[in-house]
Motif scaffolding. Structure first.
Motif, PDB file in Angstrom:
ATOM      1  N   GLY A  43      32.520  32.640  44.119  1.00  0.00           N
ATOM      2  CA  GLY A  43      33.149  33.688  43.336  1.00  0.00           C
ATOM      3  C   GLY A  43      34.206  34.406  44.145  1.00  0.00           C
ATOM      4  O   GLY A  43      34.522  34.029  45.273  1.00  0.00           O
ATOM      5  N   LYS A 107      48.220  34.470  39.180  1.00  0.00           N
ATOM      6  CA  LYS A 107      47.717  33.094  39.039  1.00  0.00           C
ATOM      7  C   LYS A 107      47.180  32.517  40.341  1.00  0.00           C
ATOM      8  O   LYS A 107      46.688  31.381  40.351  1.00  0.00           O
TER       9      LYS A 107
ATOM     10  N   TYR B  35      35.014  37.019  32.835  1.00  0.00           N
ATOM     11  CA  TYR B  35      36.375  36.516  32.971  1.00  0.00           C
ATOM     12  C   TYR B  35      36.331  34.996  32.819  1.00  0.00           C
ATOM     13  O   TYR B  35      35.317  34.359  33.056  1.00  0.00           O
ATOM     14  N   GLN B  37      38.425  31.522  34.133  1.00  0.00           N
ATOM     15  CA  GLN B  37      39.401  31.003  35.089  1.00  0.00           C
ATOM     16  C   GLN B  37      39.706  29.564  34.712  1.00  0.00           C
ATOM     17  O   GLN B  37      38.853  28.682  34.822  1.00  0.00           O
ATOM     18  N   GLY B  40      46.151  26.679  35.120  1.00  0.00           N
ATOM     19  CA  GLY B  40      47.387  27.055  34.436  1.00  0.00           C
ATOM     20  C   GLY B  40      47.366  28.446  33.827  1.00  0.00           C
ATOM     21  O   GLY B  40      48.413  29.027  33.605  1.00  0.00           O
ATOM     22  N   GLN B  41      46.184  28.973  33.570  1.00  0.00           N
ATOM     23  CA  GLN B  41      46.079  30.303  32.954  1.00  0.00           C
ATOM     24  C   GLN B  41      45.612  31.364  33.925  1.00  0.00           C
ATOM     25  O   GLN B  41      45.677  32.552  33.648  1.00  0.00           O
ATOM     26  N   GLY B  42      45.094  30.942  35.057  1.00  0.00           N
ATOM     27  CA  GLY B  42      44.581  31.925  36.001  1.00  0.00           C
ATOM     28  C   GLY B  42      43.319  32.581  35.478  1.00  0.00           C
ATOM     29  O   GLY B  42      42.565  32.004  34.696  1.00  0.00           O
ATOM     30  N   LEU B  43      43.090  33.808  35.902  1.00  0.00           N
ATOM     31  CA  LEU B  43      41.894  34.556  35.536  1.00  0.00           C
ATOM     32  C   LEU B  43      42.198  35.483  34.371  1.00  0.00           C
ATOM     33  O   LEU B  43      43.095  36.308  34.440  1.00  0.00           O
ATOM     34  N   PHE B  45      40.571  38.234  31.498  1.00  0.00           N
ATOM     35  CA  PHE B  45      39.490  39.108  31.067  1.00  0.00           C
ATOM     36  C   PHE B  45      39.004  38.701  29.683  1.00  0.00           C
ATOM     37  O   PHE B  45      39.808  38.391  28.798  1.00  0.00           O
ATOM     38  N   LEU B  91      33.478  33.436  34.965  1.00  0.00           N
ATOM     39  CA  LEU B  91      33.029  34.325  36.038  1.00  0.00           C
ATOM     40  C   LEU B  91      32.492  35.616  35.456  1.00  0.00           C
ATOM     41  O   LEU B  91      33.068  36.179  34.520  1.00  0.00           O
ATOM     42  N   PRO B 107      29.224  33.484  41.318  1.00  0.00           N
ATOM     43  CA  PRO B 107      29.857  32.220  41.716  1.00  0.00           C
ATOM     44  C   PRO B 107      30.482  31.456  40.561  1.00  0.00           C
ATOM     45  O   PRO B 107      31.229  30.501  40.782  1.00  0.00           O
TER      46      PRO B 107
END
Lengths: 115, 114
Positions: A43, A107, B35, B37, B40-43, B45, B91, B107
């Motif tokens: 994480g 990103k 969240y 992940q 291409g989109q990242g993290l 909410f 996450l 994790p």
């Protein structure tokens, strides 16, 4: 609304060399700023944060970042990297005040330290 | 002390099936976040719980996604009729109500929809 731009998706650097990971943000209001690190299959772990006060913030593992309001930047630096710093690094912002304090992330930048 | 735990760590499911992802926050933390992940989109909410208040669902991408938090502790994220674009790492993070905005992350659960 806020947005975060991490200008480099990947940064290779030799061991013991300095590194800077760039982060710029956009927001119509003031924000709190964070850097998180994610090691493989783990994480996110907080490296450092800027809430107020001194614009130079020191974090764990020898990292530091400087908040520059005029440039809307919060770049992460380390003077000498180690192999163990190989990971993905995320810059994030959240507005202060009442609310959910959800984080808006960039990103990510993959840092690869070369022996 | 124990950190945030999530289960399962990996989940492979067929398109169209429902899945449940579990999060155990740090004991005593009243705030809990989900969240997503993805490449291409990242993290992104998804949803936020704080104590007994109504959750902030503003990040849920569609009505196939839902979450609940029972007894102010464990949370379950449910995805109905999974699609391939739901493949991602999910996450969970928790936060003490009086911390300095620091969220502690689990994790993650890697979901693969085939």
């Amino acid at each position: 609304a806020q947005s975060v731009t991490q200008l480099d998706s990947q940064v290779p650097v030799f061991e013991e060399a300095p590194v800077e990971l760039r982060c710029n943000y956009s927001s119509s209001v003031s924000v709190y700023l964070f850097w998180y690190v994610q090691y493989p299959n783990q994480g996110l772990q907080l490296l450092l944060k800027y809430l107020s006060g001194s614009t130079l913030v020191k974090g764990i593992n020898g990292f530091e970042a400087e908040f520059n309001k005029s440039q809307t930047s919060f770049h992460l630096r380390k003077p000498s990297v180690h192999i163990s710093d190989t990971a993905e690094y995320f810059c994030a912002v959240t507005p202060p005040g009442a609310g959910s304090y959800q984080l808006t992330f960039g990103k990510g930048t993959k840092l690869s330290v070369i022996p | 002390g124990a950190g945030v735990s999530q289960s399962p760590s990996n989940k492979v499911t067929e398109k169209g099936k429902d899945v449940e992802l579990r999060c155990d926050p740090i004991s005593g933390h009243t705030a809990l976040y989900w969240y997503r992940q993805s490449l291409g989109q990242g993290l992104e909410f998804l949803i936020y719980f704080q104590g007994n208040s109504a959750p902030d669902k503003s990040g849920l991408p569609s009505d196939r996604f839902s979450a609940e938090r029972t007894g102010g502790s464990v949370s379950t994220l449910t995805i109905q009729r999974t699609q391939q674009e739901d493949s991602a790492v999910y996450l969970c993070a928790s936060k003490s109500s009086d911390s300095s905005y620091e969220q502690y992350f689990g994790p993650g659960t890697r979901l693969t929809v085939t």
